[in-house]
Design an enzyme around this catalytic site. Structure first.
Site, PDB file in Angstrom:
ATOM      1  N   ASP A   7       0.862  -1.134  -0.079  1.00 32.89           N
ATOM      2  CA  ASP A   7      -0.101  -0.128  -0.209  1.00 32.89           C
ATOM      3  C   ASP A   7       0.915   1.226  -0.065  1.00 32.89           C
ATOM      4  O   ASP A   7       1.338   1.775   1.095  1.00 32.89           O
ATOM      5  CB  ASP A   7      -0.825  -0.110   1.277  1.00 32.89           C
ATOM      6  CG  ASP A   7      -1.664   0.932   1.308  1.00 32.89           C
ATOM      7  OD1 ASP A   7      -2.316   1.609   0.327  1.00 32.89           O
ATOM      8  OD2 ASP A   7      -1.939   1.600   2.408  1.00 32.89           O
ATOM      9  N   GLU A  68      -0.943  -1.250  -4.749  1.00 33.76           N
ATOM     10  CA  GLU A  68      -2.083  -0.638  -5.007  1.00 33.76           C
ATOM     11  C   GLU A  68      -1.867   0.569  -6.254  1.00 33.76           C
ATOM     12  O   GLU A  68      -0.856   1.452  -6.293  1.00 33.76           O
ATOM     13  CB  GLU A  68      -2.662   0.295  -3.952  1.00 33.76           C
ATOM     14  CG  GLU A  68      -3.845   0.721  -4.029  1.00 33.76           C
ATOM     15  CD  GLU A  68      -4.559   1.568  -2.787  1.00 33.76           C
ATOM     16  OE1 GLU A  68      -5.231   0.633  -1.915  1.00 33.76           O
ATOM     17  OE2 GLU A  68      -4.381   2.529  -2.374  1.00 33.76           O
ATOM     18  N   ASP A 141      -2.585   1.290   7.112  1.00 34.85           N
ATOM     19  CA  ASP A 141      -1.861   0.791   5.968  1.00 34.85           C
ATOM     20  C   ASP A 141      -1.329  -0.702   5.891  1.00 34.85           C
ATOM     21  O   ASP A 141      -1.248  -1.033   4.563  1.00 34.85           O
ATOM     22  CB  ASP A 141      -0.663   1.687   6.179  1.00 34.85           C
ATOM     23  CG  ASP A 141      -0.910   3.327   6.308  1.00 34.85           C
ATOM     24  OD1 ASP A 141      -1.122   3.973   5.116  1.00 34.85           O
ATOM     25  OD2 ASP A 141      -0.744   3.595   7.473  1.00 34.85           O
TER      26      ASP A 141
END
Length: 175
Positions: A7, A68, A141
């Site tokens: 992430d 991501e 996160d």
């Protein structure tokens, strides 16, 4: 299949490692958050992120990396930092010779919660449940990175196998 999910973030970059196969529950290997100081020079922050991700790839030996995909936000400064961190994550996978797949936040949410509109709390709750954890991974996160890794095991693993089969068929024979 072992997957390292990232992430991306310049201040906080979540990293999660899971093992699993499509259609079955995944198993937690580890999760981390790599922090950089916003007061530091950008080059040093990116270097720290690069070194940290390369170390985690070497330590955990994933078979693939899921990152991501950066999407447009209203805050250009935030988008730029996230995009730079994303590039470092993609590079870490490529440098190790691993396949790298990117996923939109909606794809990840849909994979782990069943809804592409899920909020962070729902994603964290489902990651906790899916990995059979005693408590939610913190900060968010880390949970998001684990969700990316789960998404890749469930969706990307199948996607990669289909692409490989199609490639073999184009070359003239199944193996």
């Amino acid at each position: 299949m072992r997957v390292l999910g990232v992430d991306p973030g310049l201040t906080r970059c979540g990293v999660g490692v899971v093992e699993g196969v499509p259609g079955r529950p995944c198993t937690l290997v580890a999760y981390y958050v790599v922090y950089t100081d916003p007061a530091d020079d950008l080059a040093l922050r990116l270097l720290h992120l690069d070194r940290s991700l390369n170390k985690l790839v070497a330590e955990h030996q994933p078979e693939s990396v899921a990152v991501e995909r950066v999407f447009s936000q209203h805050n250009v400064r935030t988008v730029m930092g996230t995009a730079q961190a994303s590039g470092i994550a993609v590079l870490a996978g490529a440098r190790a010779g691993l396949p790298v797949q990117t996923y939109t936040p909606s794809e990840v949410k849909a994979a782990v919660t069943g809804s592409g509109q899920a909020d962070k709390a729902q994603v964290t709750a489902m990651v906790t449940r899916l990995l059979r954890l005693a408590e939610p991974p913190k900060p968010a996160d880390a949970a998001d990175a684990l969700a990316l890794a789960i998404c890749h095991v469930w969706r990307g693993g199948t996607r990669s196998k289909l692409a490989a089969a199609a490639d073999r068929a184009r070359r003239g024979g199944a193996r």
